[in-house]
Design a protein around this motif. Structure first.
Motif, PDB file in Angstrom:
ATOM      1  N   GLY A  21       0.815  -1.206   0.000  1.00 38.70           N
ATOM      2  CA  GLY A  21       0.000   0.000   0.000  1.00 38.70           C
ATOM      3  C   GLY A  21       0.852   1.260   0.000  1.00 38.70           C
ATOM      4  N   MET A  22       0.226   2.384  -0.339  1.00 39.04           N
ATOM      5  CA  MET A  22       0.948   3.650  -0.469  1.00 39.04           C
ATOM      6  C   MET A  22       1.071   4.405   0.854  1.00 39.04           C
ATOM      7  SD  MET A  22      -0.660   5.144  -4.023  1.00 39.04           S
ATOM      8  CE  MET A  22       0.278   6.669  -3.843  1.00 39.04           C
ATOM      9  N   TYR A  23       0.139   4.152   1.786  1.00 37.02           N
ATOM     10  CA  TYR A  23       0.071   4.967   2.994  1.00 37.02           C
ATOM     11  C   TYR A  23       0.137   4.091   4.250  1.00 37.02           C
ATOM     12  CZ  TYR A  23      -1.910   7.976  -0.611  1.00 37.02           C
ATOM     13  OH  TYR A  23      -2.110   8.671  -1.775  1.00 37.02           O
ATOM     14  N   PRO A  24       0.614   4.654   5.362  1.00 39.29           N
ATOM     15  CA  PRO A  24       0.605   3.900   6.620  1.00 39.29           C
ATOM     16  C   PRO A  24      -0.824   3.609   7.074  1.00 39.29           C
ATOM     17  CG  PRO A  24       2.076   5.799   6.765  1.00 39.29           C
ATOM     18  CD  PRO A  24       1.284   5.965   5.505  1.00 39.29           C
ATOM     19  N   PHE A  25      -1.005   2.436   7.653  1.00 41.62           N
ATOM     20  CA  PHE A  25      -2.291   2.045   8.232  1.00 41.62           C
ATOM     21  C   PHE A  25      -2.025   1.638   9.675  1.00 41.62           C
ATOM     22  CE2 PHE A  25      -5.573  -1.454   8.811  1.00 41.62           C
ATOM     23  CZ  PHE A  25      -6.604  -0.568   9.096  1.00 41.62           C
ATOM     24  N   PHE A  26      -2.511   2.453  10.611  1.00 43.10           N
ATOM     25  CA  PHE A  26      -2.218   2.244  12.022  1.00 43.10           C
ATOM     26  C   PHE A  26      -3.328   1.430  12.682  1.00 43.10           C
ATOM     27  CE2 PHE A  26      -0.044   6.242  10.936  1.00 43.10           C
ATOM     28  CZ  PHE A  26       1.256   5.890  11.272  1.00 43.10           C
ATOM     29  N   THR A  27      -2.924   0.362  13.354  1.00 44.81           N
ATOM     30  CA  THR A  27      -3.849  -0.474  14.109  1.00 44.81           C
ATOM     31  C   THR A  27      -3.379  -0.495  15.562  1.00 44.81           C
ATOM     32  OG1 THR A  27      -2.632  -2.544  13.828  1.00 44.81           O
ATOM     33  CG2 THR A  27      -4.126  -1.903  12.041  1.00 44.81           C
ATOM     34  N   CYS A  28      -3.947  -1.378  16.361  1.00 48.82           N
ATOM     35  CA  CYS A  28      -3.509  -1.511  17.752  1.00 48.82           C
ATOM     36  C   CYS A  28      -2.238  -2.344  17.872  1.00 48.82           C
ATOM     37  CB  CYS A  28      -4.621  -2.115  18.605  1.00 48.82           C
ATOM     38  SG  CYS A  28      -6.038  -1.006  18.798  1.00 48.82           S
ATOM     39  N   SER A  29      -1.794  -2.920  16.762  1.00 46.21           N
ATOM     40  CA  SER A  29      -0.542  -3.667  16.748  1.00 46.21           C
ATOM     41  C   SER A  29       0.639  -2.705  16.725  1.00 46.21           C
ATOM     42  CB  SER A  29      -0.490  -4.577  15.516  1.00 46.21           C
ATOM     43  OG  SER A  29       0.796  -5.126  15.351  1.00 46.21           O
ATOM     44  N   LYS A  30       1.763  -3.138  17.262  1.00 46.04           N
ATOM     45  CA  LYS A  30       2.974  -2.326  17.198  1.00 46.04           C
ATOM     46  C   LYS A  30       3.676  -2.477  15.854  1.00 46.04           C
ATOM     47  CE  LYS A  30       3.765  -2.166  22.167  1.00 46.04           C
ATOM     48  NZ  LYS A  30       4.710  -2.377  23.292  1.00 46.04           N
ATOM     49  N   ASP A  31       3.222  -3.444  15.043  1.00 51.11           N
ATOM     50  CA  ASP A  31       3.768  -3.610  13.705  1.00 51.11           C
ATOM     51  C   ASP A  31       3.223  -2.520  12.787  1.00 51.11           C
ATOM     52  OD1 ASP A  31       5.164  -5.892  14.443  1.00 51.11           O
ATOM     53  OD2 ASP A  31       3.461  -7.200  14.000  1.00 51.11           O
ATOM     54  N   TYR A  38      -6.457   6.899   2.231  1.00 49.18           N
ATOM     55  CA  TYR A  38      -6.202   7.600   3.487  1.00 49.18           C
ATOM     56  C   TYR A  38      -7.413   8.440   3.872  1.00 49.18           C
ATOM     57  CZ  TYR A  38      -5.231  11.811   0.686  1.00 49.18           C
ATOM     58  OH  TYR A  38      -5.325  12.875  -0.178  1.00 49.18           O
ATOM     59  N   SER A  39      -7.631   8.561   5.179  1.00 49.88           N
ATOM     60  CA  SER A  39      -8.709   9.390   5.713  1.00 49.88           C
ATOM     61  C   SER A  39      -8.170  10.596   6.464  1.00 49.88           C
ATOM     62  CB  SER A  39      -9.594   8.564   6.659  1.00 49.88           C
ATOM     63  OG  SER A  39     -10.170   7.462   5.988  1.00 49.88           O
ATOM     64  N   PHE A  40      -6.867  10.581   6.780  1.00 51.17           N
ATOM     65  CA  PHE A  40      -6.252  11.668   7.542  1.00 51.17           C
ATOM     66  C   PHE A  40      -5.032  12.188   6.788  1.00 51.17           C
ATOM     67  CE2 PHE A  40      -8.408   8.899  10.514  1.00 51.17           C
ATOM     68  CZ  PHE A  40      -9.060   9.773  11.376  1.00 51.17           C
ATOM     69  N   ASP A  41      -4.831  13.488   6.856  1.00 49.34           N
ATOM     70  CA  ASP A  41      -3.647  14.131   6.289  1.00 49.34           C
ATOM     71  C   ASP A  41      -3.225  15.220   7.264  1.00 49.34           C
ATOM     72  OD1 ASP A  41      -1.612  15.181   4.816  1.00 49.34           O
ATOM     73  OD2 ASP A  41      -2.848  15.883   3.144  1.00 49.34           O
ATOM     74  N   LYS A  62       3.301  12.233  10.764  1.00 48.15           N
ATOM     75  CA  LYS A  62       2.841  13.421  10.048  1.00 48.15           C
ATOM     76  C   LYS A  62       2.729  13.086   8.575  1.00 48.15           C
ATOM     77  CE  LYS A  62       3.849  18.334   9.286  1.00 48.15           C
ATOM     78  NZ  LYS A  62       4.793  19.441   9.596  1.00 48.15           N
ATOM     79  N   GLY A  63       1.528  13.262   8.008  1.00 49.64           N
ATOM     80  CA  GLY A  63       1.312  12.960   6.596  1.00 49.64           C
ATOM     81  C   GLY A  63      -0.034  12.306   6.380  1.00 49.64           C
ATOM     82  N   LYS A  64      -0.162  11.612   5.251  1.00 55.26           N
ATOM     83  CA  LYS A  64      -1.407  10.918   4.903  1.00 55.26           C
ATOM     84  C   LYS A  64      -1.392   9.521   5.517  1.00 55.26           C
ATOM     85  CE  LYS A  64      -2.053  13.281   0.429  1.00 55.26           C
ATOM     86  NZ  LYS A  64      -0.870  14.165   0.451  1.00 55.26           N
ATOM     87  N   PHE A  65      -2.516   9.107   6.115  1.00 50.74           N
ATOM     88  CA  PHE A  65      -2.586   7.789   6.743  1.00 50.74           C
ATOM     89  C   PHE A  65      -4.040   7.404   6.983  1.00 50.74           C
ATOM     90  CE2 PHE A  65      -2.363  10.933  10.130  1.00 50.74           C
ATOM     91  CZ  PHE A  65      -3.303  10.507  11.064  1.00 50.74           C
ATOM     92  N   ASP A  66      -4.238   6.148   7.362  1.00 45.44           N
ATOM     93  CA  ASP A  66      -5.561   5.698   7.784  1.00 45.44           C
ATOM     94  C   ASP A  66      -5.421   4.876   9.055  1.00 45.44           C
ATOM     95  OD1 ASP A  66      -8.359   5.546   7.679  1.00 45.44           O
ATOM     96  OD2 ASP A  66      -8.296   5.357   5.489  1.00 45.44           O
ATOM     97  N   VAL A  67      -6.581   4.603   9.691  1.00 41.85           N
ATOM     98  CA  VAL A  67      -6.549   4.100  11.057  1.00 41.85           C
ATOM     99  C   VAL A  67      -7.648   3.062  11.289  1.00 41.85           C
ATOM    100  CG1 VAL A  67      -6.662   4.774  13.493  1.00 41.85           C
ATOM    101  CG2 VAL A  67      -5.675   6.332  11.845  1.00 41.85           C
ATOM    102  N   TYR A  68      -7.298   2.057  12.055  1.00 42.53           N
ATOM    103  CA  TYR A  68      -8.240   1.040  12.536  1.00 42.53           C
ATOM    104  C   TYR A  68      -9.246   1.687  13.500  1.00 42.53           C
ATOM    105  CZ  TYR A  68      -9.519  -2.861  15.717  1.00 42.53           C
ATOM    106  OH  TYR A  68     -10.176  -3.757  16.515  1.00 42.53           O
TER     107      TYR A  68
END
Length: 377
Positions: A21-31, A38-41, A62-68
Motif C-alpha cells: 500500500g501507499m500509505y501507513p495504516f495504524f492499528t492496535c498492533s505495534k507492527d 487515506y482518511s487523515f492528512d 505526520k502525513g497521509k494515513f488511515d486508522v483502525y
C-alpha cells in the motif's frame, strides 16, 4: 487532555491492510501496515485503544494515513500552545497509567472517557519544544539504526536466496527429490548440520528479581529482548542446564505459541537459560551459524513451521519434526564464502542493536527528569 486535544478514532477493520500500500495504516498492533487509501492528512499521535495485556502502543506521524476503528488519532487543538513531540513523550510516560485505568478481561480497553479527563503537566511552548527536540533527536538516531538493520537483514537474505534457493552462478544440475539441484550439492536434513537441538525447561522454576536471565520464545527478535525476560537463581540455572550450556552463536527459535522467532546468542547474553518455547540449535562443522540463521529465517523454513505445527490451543512444533526439514547443502567452499560475506553483516546488526539499547536507556532515563523539570532546558 480533552481540553487541548481532539481525540478521534478510525473507521476501518484491522484486516483493511493491503500489501504494498501507499500509505501507513495504524492499528492496535505495534507492527507497521500499509493501505492504498487515506482518511487523515495531518500530524497526530496514534494510540492503541485495545490490547490483550494493556500494552498500548503509541506512535507519532505526520502525513497521509488511515486508522483502525479502535486506534485513537490525537491532534492538538492549538499548536501555538502545545508541541507534538512533547505530547508524544508525555503520553508515552503515562502508558502504565493507561494500562492501570483500562478495563476488560480477555482484552484491555482504553475508552475516550478515560482519555478526555486525563491530566498532565506542560511547561510553556518554548520549553516543550526544547524537550521535544532533545528526545526527538535520540529517537531519530534510534530509528536510523533500526532502519539500517532492516536493510542489512534484507541484504543478507537476498544473498542467501540468490545463492541457495535460486542457485545463481551454478551451471551443472542433477535431479533430486526436491527437483534439480547443483551438481555436488547434497540433499540434507536439518539434523545433519546440528550438533545439538534442545528445547528448554518444561517445569519453569520460581522467578526472582535478580539472577540469570530466563527467556521464552517471545523474547527472540534477532537479539534477545531482556525487557520481556525473567530471572532465576544460580542454583536453578545449574539444575536446568546441567547437561549443556548455551554458547555464543547458538541459534534460538520459538517453537511454542508464535512460531519462527529467531535470535543469535551473543557473548554478552551469557549465562542464559531457556523455557521450552525457545529451542536451541547449535551448528556442527558441516555448516556455520550464519548459514543456519538465514536457513531458518527463510520463507521455505517458515512455511515448513506453519504446515507442520500442531494445531492445538497453543501452536507448537516437535523437535523431531524440526530436525526432519529438508534442504540442499552446498560445498564447504561455498559455505565458507557465504560466511565471510555474511558474518560482517550480522556483526554490524548486533553492534547496531547494542547502540540502540544504549540510546534507549539514555532516552528513558532523561524522559521523566525532563518532564518533571528535574533537568532544566
Amino acid at each position: 487532555m480533552g481540553d487541548v486535544c481532539n481525540i478521534l478514532t478510525g473507521k476501518l477493520n484491522s484486516n483493511a491492510a493491503e500489501n504494498f500500500g501507499m500509505y501507513p495504516f495504524f492499528t492496535c498492533s505495534k507492527d507497521n501496515f500499509k493501505i492504498n487509501s487515506y482518511s487523515f492528512d495531518c500530524e497526530a499521535i496514534l494510540l492503541a485503544g485495545n490490547n490483550a495485556v494493556g500494552d498500548f502502543g503509541i506512535k507519532h506521524y505526520k502525513g497521509k494515513f488511515d486508522v483502525y476503528q479502535r486506534t485513537y488519532v490525537i491532534t492538538i487543538k492549538n499548536e501555538s500552545e502545545f508541541d507534538y513531540d512533547f505530547l508524544y513523550h508525555t503520553l508515552k510516560t503515562h502508558l502504565k497509567d493507561f494500562q492501570r485505568y483500562s478495563y476488560g478481561t480477555a482484552t484491555q480497553y482504553l475508552t475516550k472517557s478515560i482519555l478526555d479527563p486525563f491530566e498532565f503537566k506542560a511547561p510553556n511552548i518554548q520549553i516543550q519544544q526544547k524537550i521535544g527536540h532533545i528526545l526527538g533527536t535520540l529517537n531519530k538516531s534510534i530509528e536510523k539504526l533500526h532502519l539500517q538493520n532492516i536493510l542489512l537483514e534484507k541484504m543478507i537474505h537476498s544473498i542467501f536466496k540468490s545463492w541457495f534457493v535460486d542457485f545463481d552462478g551454478q551451471t551443472e544440475f542433477v535431479d533430486s527429490e526436491l527437483g534439480q539441484i547443483p551438481r555436488g550439492w547434497i540433499l540434507s536434513k536439518l539434523d545433519d548440520i546440528l550438533s545439538l537441538l534442545r528445547d528448554g525447561s518444561h517445569n519453569p522454576p520460581q522467578r526472582v528479581v535478580k539472577g540469570i536471565s530466563f527467556i521464552t520464545g517471545g523474547t527472540l527478535n534477532f537479539i534477545i529482548e531482556y525487557d520481556k525476560a525473567t530471572y532465576i537463581t544460580d542454583e536453578d540455572y545449574y539444575k536446568i542446564q546441567k547437561n549443556y550450556q548455551l554458547k555464543e552463536n547458538d541459534i534460538m527459535l520459538s517453537i511454542v505459541g508464535t512460531l519462527g522467532n529467531v535470535a543469535i546468542v551473543r557473548t554478552t547474553d551469557l549465562p542464559l537459560s531457556h523455557q521450552r518455547s525457545a529451542a536451541m540449535l547449535r551448528v556442527n562443522e558441516k555448516a556455520n551459524f550464519v548459514f543456519l540463521y538465514c536457513l531458518i529465517k527463510s520463507p521455505g523454513f517458515q512455511l515448513f513451521l506453519d504446515t507442520h505445527q500442531t494445531r492445538t490451543a497453543q501452536p507448537s512444533i516437535f523437535l523431531g519434526t524440526l530436525s526432519s526439514y529438508e534442504f540442499v547443502l552446498p560445498s564447504t567452499k561455498i559455505l565458507n564464502n557465504f560466511f565471510r560475506l555474511g558474518s560482517p553483516i550480522i556483526k554490524k546488526m548486533q553492534d547496531n542493536c547494542s547502540s540502540i539499547l544504549i540510546l534507549e536507556k539514555i532516552r528513558d532515563s532523561l524522559l521523566p527528569k525532563l518532564m518533571s523539570g528535574e533537568i532544566r532546558v
